[in-house]
Write a protein that holds these residues in place. Structure first.
Motif, PDB file in Angstrom:
ATOM      1  N   VAL A   1       1.471  -6.758  67.913  1.00  0.00           N
ATOM      2  CA  VAL A   1       1.181  -7.951  67.120  1.00  0.00           C
ATOM      3  C   VAL A   1      -0.240  -7.812  66.590  1.00  0.00           C
ATOM      4  CG1 VAL A   1       1.099 -10.479  67.081  1.00  0.00           C
ATOM      5  CG2 VAL A   1       2.624  -9.310  68.698  1.00  0.00           C
ATOM      6  N   ARG A   2      -0.455  -8.192  65.347  1.00  0.00           N
ATOM      7  CA  ARG A   2      -1.811  -8.181  64.811  1.00  0.00           C
ATOM      8  C   ARG A   2      -1.964  -9.298  63.793  1.00  0.00           C
ATOM      9  NH1 ARG A   2      -2.618  -5.792  59.805  1.00  0.00           N
ATOM     10  NH2 ARG A   2      -0.804  -4.784  58.844  1.00  0.00           N
ATOM     11  N   PRO A   3      -3.199  -9.812  63.632  1.00  0.00           N
ATOM     12  CA  PRO A   3      -3.411 -10.836  62.612  1.00  0.00           C
ATOM     13  C   PRO A   3      -3.164 -10.253  61.224  1.00  0.00           C
ATOM     14  CG  PRO A   3      -5.278 -10.703  64.141  1.00  0.00           C
ATOM     15  CD  PRO A   3      -4.415  -9.505  64.389  1.00  0.00           C
ATOM     16  N   GLY A   4      -2.468 -11.002  60.385  1.00  0.00           N
ATOM     17  CA  GLY A   4      -2.247 -10.565  59.017  1.00  0.00           C
ATOM     18  C   GLY A   4      -3.378 -11.011  58.119  1.00  0.00           C
ATOM     19  N   ALA A   5      -3.151 -10.940  56.812  1.00  0.00           N
ATOM     20  CA  ALA A   5      -4.197 -11.292  55.852  1.00  0.00           C
ATOM     21  C   ALA A   5      -4.007 -12.680  55.260  1.00  0.00           C
ATOM     22  CB  ALA A   5      -4.242 -10.252  54.739  1.00  0.00           C
ATOM     23  N   ASP A   6      -2.955 -13.371  55.632  1.00  0.00           N
ATOM     24  CA  ASP A   6      -2.660 -14.649  54.981  1.00  0.00           C
ATOM     25  C   ASP A   6      -2.306 -15.745  55.983  1.00  0.00           C
ATOM     26  OD1 ASP A   6      -0.332 -13.524  55.837  1.00  0.00           O
ATOM     27  OD2 ASP A   6       0.704 -13.581  53.905  1.00  0.00           O
ATOM     28  N   GLY A   7      -2.916 -15.712  57.152  1.00  0.00           N
ATOM     29  CA  GLY A   7      -2.675 -16.760  58.136  1.00  0.00           C
ATOM     30  C   GLY A   7      -1.438 -16.564  58.983  1.00  0.00           C
ATOM     31  N   LEU A   8      -0.788 -15.414  58.873  1.00  0.00           N
ATOM     32  CA  LEU A   8       0.399 -15.119  59.663  1.00  0.00           C
ATOM     33  C   LEU A   8       0.164 -13.859  60.488  1.00  0.00           C
ATOM     34  CD1 LEU A   8       3.218 -15.724  57.011  1.00  0.00           C
ATOM     35  CD2 LEU A   8       2.473 -17.295  58.804  1.00  0.00           C
ATOM     36  N   ALA A   9       0.702 -13.848  61.699  1.00  0.00           N
ATOM     37  CA  ALA A   9       0.658 -12.647  62.521  1.00  0.00           C
ATOM     38  C   ALA A   9       1.833 -11.748  62.146  1.00  0.00           C
ATOM     39  CB  ALA A   9       0.732 -13.009  64.002  1.00  0.00           C
ATOM     40  N   GLU A  10       1.603 -10.445  62.218  1.00  0.00           N
ATOM     41  CA  GLU A  10       2.650  -9.463  61.937  1.00  0.00           C
ATOM     42  C   GLU A  10       3.124  -8.867  63.257  1.00  0.00           C
ATOM     43  OE1 GLU A  10       0.940  -6.699  59.227  1.00  0.00           O
ATOM     44  OE2 GLU A  10       0.744  -8.173  57.605  1.00  0.00           O
ATOM     45  N   VAL A  11       4.445  -8.920  63.478  1.00  0.00           N
ATOM     46  CA  VAL A  11       5.047  -8.480  64.733  1.00  0.00           C
ATOM     47  C   VAL A  11       5.944  -7.282  64.466  1.00  0.00           C
ATOM     48  CG1 VAL A  11       6.405  -9.170  66.742  1.00  0.00           C
ATOM     49  CG2 VAL A  11       5.075 -10.883  65.477  1.00  0.00           C
ATOM     50  N   GLU A  12       5.843  -6.278  65.333  1.00  0.00           N
ATOM     51  CA  GLU A  12       6.759  -5.144  65.269  1.00  0.00           C
ATOM     52  C   GLU A  12       7.308  -4.882  66.658  1.00  0.00           C
ATOM     53  OE1 GLU A  12       6.086  -1.440  62.863  1.00  0.00           O
ATOM     54  OE2 GLU A  12       6.067  -0.526  64.864  1.00  0.00           O
ATOM     55  N   VAL A  13       8.632  -4.857  66.775  1.00  0.00           N
ATOM     56  CA  VAL A  13       9.317  -4.583  68.037  1.00  0.00           C
ATOM     57  C   VAL A  13      10.068  -3.271  67.883  1.00  0.00           C
ATOM     58  CG1 VAL A  13      11.006  -5.398  69.718  1.00  0.00           C
ATOM     59  CG2 VAL A  13       9.571  -7.055  68.489  1.00  0.00           C
ATOM     60  N   ARG A  14       9.868  -2.357  68.828  1.00  0.00           N
ATOM     61  CA  ARG A  14      10.544  -1.062  68.786  1.00  0.00           C
ATOM     62  C   ARG A  14      11.631  -1.032  69.856  1.00  0.00           C
ATOM     63  NH1 ARG A  14       5.357  -0.551  68.575  1.00  0.00           N
ATOM     64  NH2 ARG A  14       5.140   0.153  70.746  1.00  0.00           N
ATOM     65  N   PRO A  15      12.889  -1.264  69.460  1.00  0.00           N
ATOM     66  CA  PRO A  15      13.989  -1.238  70.438  1.00  0.00           C
ATOM     67  C   PRO A  15      14.212   0.162  70.988  1.00  0.00           C
ATOM     68  CG  PRO A  15      14.659  -2.295  68.371  1.00  0.00           C
ATOM     69  CD  PRO A  15      13.368  -1.588  68.113  1.00  0.00           C
ATOM     70  N   THR A  16      14.738   0.214  72.190  1.00  0.00           N
ATOM     71  CA  THR A  16      15.138   1.494  72.770  1.00  0.00           C
ATOM     72  C   THR A  16      16.383   1.991  72.049  1.00  0.00           C
ATOM     73  OG1 THR A  16      14.240   0.855  74.912  1.00  0.00           O
ATOM     74  CG2 THR A  16      15.830   2.655  74.891  1.00  0.00           C
ATOM     75  N   SER A  17      16.353   3.216  71.573  1.00  0.00           N
ATOM     76  CA  SER A  17      17.470   3.738  70.800  1.00  0.00           C
ATOM     77  C   SER A  17      18.626   4.090  71.727  1.00  0.00           C
ATOM     78  CB  SER A  17      17.040   4.978  70.003  1.00  0.00           C
ATOM     79  OG  SER A  17      16.583   5.981  70.877  1.00  0.00           O
TER      80      SER A  17
ATOM     81  N   GLY B   1      22.151   6.144  71.183  1.00  0.00           N
ATOM     82  CA  GLY B   1      22.910   6.892  70.187  1.00  0.00           C
ATOM     83  C   GLY B   1      22.051   7.115  68.959  1.00  0.00           C
ATOM     84  N   ALA B   2      22.410   6.461  67.859  1.00  0.00           N
ATOM     85  CA  ALA B   2      21.632   6.573  66.635  1.00  0.00           C
ATOM     86  C   ALA B   2      20.259   5.933  66.840  1.00  0.00           C
ATOM     87  CB  ALA B   2      22.361   5.879  65.485  1.00  0.00           C
ATOM     88  N   ALA B   3      19.262   6.472  66.171  1.00  0.00           N
ATOM     89  CA  ALA B   3      17.895   5.951  66.296  1.00  0.00           C
ATOM     90  C   ALA B   3      17.833   4.507  65.814  1.00  0.00           C
ATOM     91  CB  ALA B   3      16.937   6.822  65.490  1.00  0.00           C
ATOM     92  N   ALA B   4      17.184   3.665  66.597  1.00  0.00           N
ATOM     93  CA  ALA B   4      17.039   2.255  66.237  1.00  0.00           C
ATOM     94  C   ALA B   4      15.704   2.056  65.551  1.00  0.00           C
ATOM     95  CB  ALA B   4      17.130   1.380  67.490  1.00  0.00           C
ATOM     96  N   GLY B   5      15.719   1.461  64.375  1.00  0.00           N
ATOM     97  CA  GLY B   5      14.496   1.222  63.631  1.00  0.00           C
ATOM     98  C   GLY B   5      13.743   0.026  64.185  1.00  0.00           C
ATOM     99  N   PRO B   6      12.451  -0.085  63.883  1.00  0.00           N
ATOM    100  CA  PRO B   6      11.666  -1.211  64.372  1.00  0.00           C
ATOM    101  C   PRO B   6      12.098  -2.526  63.736  1.00  0.00           C
ATOM    102  CG  PRO B   6      10.384   0.106  62.823  1.00  0.00           C
ATOM    103  CD  PRO B   6      11.652   0.854  63.074  1.00  0.00           C
ATOM    104  N   LEU B   7      11.954  -3.600  64.497  1.00  0.00           N
ATOM    105  CA  LEU B   7      12.232  -4.941  63.998  1.00  0.00           C
ATOM    106  C   LEU B   7      10.900  -5.593  63.661  1.00  0.00           C
ATOM    107  CD1 LEU B   7      14.785  -6.024  66.767  1.00  0.00           C
ATOM    108  CD2 LEU B   7      15.299  -5.041  64.520  1.00  0.00           C
ATOM    109  N   ARG B   8      10.797  -6.208  62.491  1.00  0.00           N
ATOM    110  CA  ARG B   8       9.545  -6.794  62.044  1.00  0.00           C
ATOM    111  C   ARG B   8       9.727  -8.271  61.718  1.00  0.00           C
ATOM    112  NH1 ARG B   8       9.510  -1.589  59.707  1.00  0.00           N
ATOM    113  NH2 ARG B   8       7.744  -0.320  60.427  1.00  0.00           N
ATOM    114  N   ALA B   9       8.675  -9.036  61.975  1.00  0.00           N
ATOM    115  CA  ALA B   9       8.701 -10.469  61.683  1.00  0.00           C
ATOM    116  C   ALA B   9       7.266 -10.940  61.469  1.00  0.00           C
ATOM    117  CB  ALA B   9       9.356 -11.248  62.820  1.00  0.00           C
ATOM    118  N   ARG B  10       7.136 -12.159  60.938  1.00  0.00           N
ATOM    119  CA  ARG B  10       5.823 -12.759  60.733  1.00  0.00           C
ATOM    120  C   ARG B  10       5.879 -14.211  61.174  1.00  0.00           C
ATOM    121  NH1 ARG B  10       4.013 -12.547  55.014  1.00  0.00           N
ATOM    122  NH2 ARG B  10       1.942 -11.913  55.688  1.00  0.00           N
TER     123      ARG B  10
END
Length: 274
Positions: free
Chosen positions: A206-222, A224-233
């Motif tokens: 998690v990190r502070p963004g530039a517009d008053g919102l925090a940026e979140v990245e979650v890296r699921p455990t893969s 089988g196929a590689a699981a991409g990161p999940l992002r939210a604000r």
């Protein structure tokens, strides 16, 4: 003489021990351009007292990332971030945070930025225990309970015997250390679930963004196929689950079962080059 030309220079003890020459250079540059009061605290309490009693002087920290984080934390808890900008000359063991925020490397360039730069207002993450995050918050994987020589049924001698018998019964091979186990965490952004306890994750950032919102990245455990990161604000980020530790900039916190971080828009000022 204006308040901008009056500086309280707090020199962290780690900086004095690790790089006295850079400290001396920074003091000389600052002293040539402003009225400087030098403070040499020996520990966190003296460090905090110096900042609280700064009066009208601008606070300047000569130190590493931990010293910068400590200064912002003190001023936040004293409700002093709104009335002054923080300046830093990076000296010490780690400058990753200060560089990511735009502070120049090198004692001369950073000291000149203190004298000639401008204040930039930055967002701040504040948690529900009044801790602060300036740059990055990371929740690493939890350590596997099997690591580190866990006793079997409370009898370490039995584990030793079993290990010896297994060694005799099979060919020798290079043992691999057990890796960290995936974490099971519930992550919410403004009340919306990004990932729940049924999905193991390798890490959360998690990190502070530039517009008053925090940026979140979650890296699921893969699986089988590689699981991409999940992002939210979001303005409020809540993480809960089994006991977990987290790294807020240069400081490790926890273990906790739940923690909420909220964005404070433009809550603190940092002096940066024009």
């Amino acid at each position: 003489m204006s308040a901008r030309d009056q500086l309280l220079v707090v020199i962290d003890p780690v900086a004095r021990r690790t790089d006295g020459e850079s400290v001396r250079i920074a003091k000389d540059v600052l002293g040539a351009g402003a009225a400087v009061r030098i403070c040499l605290p020996e520990g966190p309490e003296e460090f905090a007292k110096a900042l609280v009693r700064r009066g009208a002087r601008r606070p300047v920290v000569i130190g590493d990332d931990r010293a910068l984080l400590r200064a912002v934390t003190v001023l936040h808890r004293e409700r002093g971030l709104g009335s002054c900008a923080v300046s830093v000359v990076p000296v010490g063991t780690s400058h990753v945070l200060s560089r990511s925020l735009g502070v120049p490397s090198g004692a001369v360039a950073a000291a000149r930025a203190v004298l000639e730069g401008v204040e930039r207002r930055l967002d701040l993450l504040v948690d529900d225990s009044d801790g602060v995050v300036l740059g990055n918050l990371r929740i690493p994987p939890v350590t596997s309970p099997a690591a580190g020589g866990t006793a079997v049924d409370g009898r370490p001698w039995l584990r030793t015997c079993q290990s010896f018998v297994r060694t005799l019964a099979r060919p020798a091979r290079v043992a691999s250390a057990p890796g960290p186990a995936p974490a099971r965490l519930r992550v919410e952004a403004d009340g919306v679930v990004v990932v729940d306890l049924d999905q193991p994750v390798e890490g959360v950032s998690v990190r502070p963004g530039a517009d008053g919102l925090a940026e979140v990245e979650v890296r699921p455990t893969s699986v089988g196929a590689a699981a991409g990161p999940l992002r939210a604000r979001g303005r409020t980020i809540t993480v809960s689950g089994a006991d977990f530790r987290y790294r807020a900039d240069a400081v490790v916190g926890g273990p906790v079962r739940t923690r909420t971080w909220s964005v404070r828009t433009g809550a603190w000022g940092l002096t940066l080059p024009r």
